[in-house]
Design an enzyme around this catalytic site. Sequence first.
Site, PDB file in Angstrom:
ATOM      1  N   HIS A   1      -2.006   2.254   7.611  1.00 54.43           N
ATOM      2  CA  HIS A   1      -1.208   1.196   8.220  1.00 54.43           C
ATOM      3  C   HIS A   1      -1.198   1.332   9.739  1.00 54.43           C
ATOM      4  O   HIS A   1      -1.015   2.424  10.271  1.00 54.43           O
ATOM      5  CB  HIS A   1       0.219   1.249   7.691  1.00 54.43           C
ATOM      6  CG  HIS A   1       0.302   0.956   6.237  1.00 54.43           C
ATOM      7  ND1 HIS A   1       0.229   1.934   5.280  1.00 54.43           N
ATOM      8  CD2 HIS A   1       0.421  -0.206   5.564  1.00 54.43           C
ATOM      9  CE1 HIS A   1       0.311   1.382   4.082  1.00 54.43           C
ATOM     10  NE2 HIS A   1       0.415   0.084   4.229  1.00 54.43           N
TER      11      HIS A   1
ATOM     12  N   GLY B   1       0.835  -1.196   0.000  1.00 56.53           N
ATOM     13  CA  GLY B   1       0.000   0.000   0.000  1.00 56.53           C
ATOM     14  C   GLY B   1       0.866   1.241   0.000  1.00 56.53           C
ATOM     15  O   GLY B   1       2.045   1.194  -0.334  1.00 56.53           O
ATOM     16  N   CYS B   2       0.285   2.344   0.391  1.00 56.70           N
ATOM     17  CA  CYS B   2       0.990   3.628   0.414  1.00 56.70           C
ATOM     18  C   CYS B   2       2.309   3.503   1.168  1.00 56.70           C
ATOM     19  O   CYS B   2       2.348   3.027   2.299  1.00 56.70           O
ATOM     20  CB  CYS B   2       0.091   4.678   1.069  1.00 56.70           C
ATOM     21  SG  CYS B   2       0.881   6.285   1.262  1.00 56.70           S
ATOM     22  N   PHE B   3       3.382   3.954   0.533  1.00 55.88           N
ATOM     23  CA  PHE B   3       4.686   3.770   1.150  1.00 55.88           C
ATOM     24  C   PHE B   3       4.910   4.617   2.395  1.00 55.88           C
ATOM     25  O   PHE B   3       5.750   4.300   3.228  1.00 55.88           O
ATOM     26  CB  PHE B   3       5.832   3.919   0.155  1.00 55.88           C
ATOM     27  CG  PHE B   3       5.809   5.058  -0.827  1.00 55.88           C
ATOM     28  CD1 PHE B   3       5.226   6.286  -0.572  1.00 55.88           C
ATOM     29  CD2 PHE B   3       6.445   4.896  -2.052  1.00 55.88           C
ATOM     30  CE1 PHE B   3       5.254   7.323  -1.499  1.00 55.88           C
ATOM     31  CE2 PHE B   3       6.494   5.919  -2.998  1.00 55.88           C
ATOM     32  CZ  PHE B   3       5.896   7.132  -2.714  1.00 55.88           C
ATOM     33  N   TRP B   4       4.145   5.693   2.569  1.00 59.07           N
ATOM     34  CA  TRP B   4       4.332   6.545   3.752  1.00 59.07           C
ATOM     35  C   TRP B   4       4.089   5.772   5.044  1.00 59.07           C
ATOM     36  O   TRP B   4       4.871   5.851   5.977  1.00 59.07           O
ATOM     37  CB  TRP B   4       3.384   7.733   3.737  1.00 59.07           C
ATOM     38  CG  TRP B   4       3.494   8.676   2.591  1.00 59.07           C
ATOM     39  CD1 TRP B   4       4.551   8.865   1.746  1.00 59.07           C
ATOM     40  CD2 TRP B   4       2.478   9.586   2.170  1.00 59.07           C
ATOM     41  NE1 TRP B   4       4.254   9.831   0.834  1.00 59.07           N
ATOM     42  CE2 TRP B   4       2.987  10.301   1.063  1.00 59.07           C
ATOM     43  CE3 TRP B   4       1.199   9.873   2.622  1.00 59.07           C
ATOM     44  CZ2 TRP B   4       2.258  11.282   0.411  1.00 59.07           C
ATOM     45  CZ3 TRP B   4       0.469  10.845   1.969  1.00 59.07           C
ATOM     46  CH2 TRP B   4       1.001  11.543   0.877  1.00 59.07           C
TER      47      TRP B   4
END
Length: 163
Positions: free
Chosen positions: A155, A12-15
């Site tokens: 996350h 998912g979103c790497f942040w």
Amino acid sequence: MENLKKAYLAGGCFWGMEDLFRVRPGVKDTEVGYIGGSNENPTYHNHPKHAEGLEISYDANETSYRELLDYFFRIHDPSTVDRQGNDIGSSYRSALFIQNQQERSDAEEIIRIVDESGRWPGKVVTTLEPFTQFWPAEEYHQDYLVKHPNGYTCHFERFGTFL
């Protein structure tokens, strides 16, 4: 003496992935970027087939690839195809970018353990893809949630260890 290794994954979103992994025991550095795609020098606006990925530099004397995978499968839903939270598309797929046979064996074993646990609503759909090249993302994406503490993430640690 440090025994530095690198792991490459996407969930998912790497942040959000970076923000959680950066503080794990044994993790020495993290960098967000693009991996597993079809063009060189990808950017946020041009990364066909690349996943938003994470490069993790870790000390193998302090943590293992298996332990990193255990955490990976606890902080994102590996049973959804091309989606995490509000983020939809192949850029947000769950994937492990395999560098050698030991990583493949460890990944297959951890996936079996996760599936047998029944904790997720479906079977793991995480792909095992060969590592080719990791392209660092633009500077404004690096350490994004440190720079923007109230920024978006889907996350979080959902439950304890599978191991």
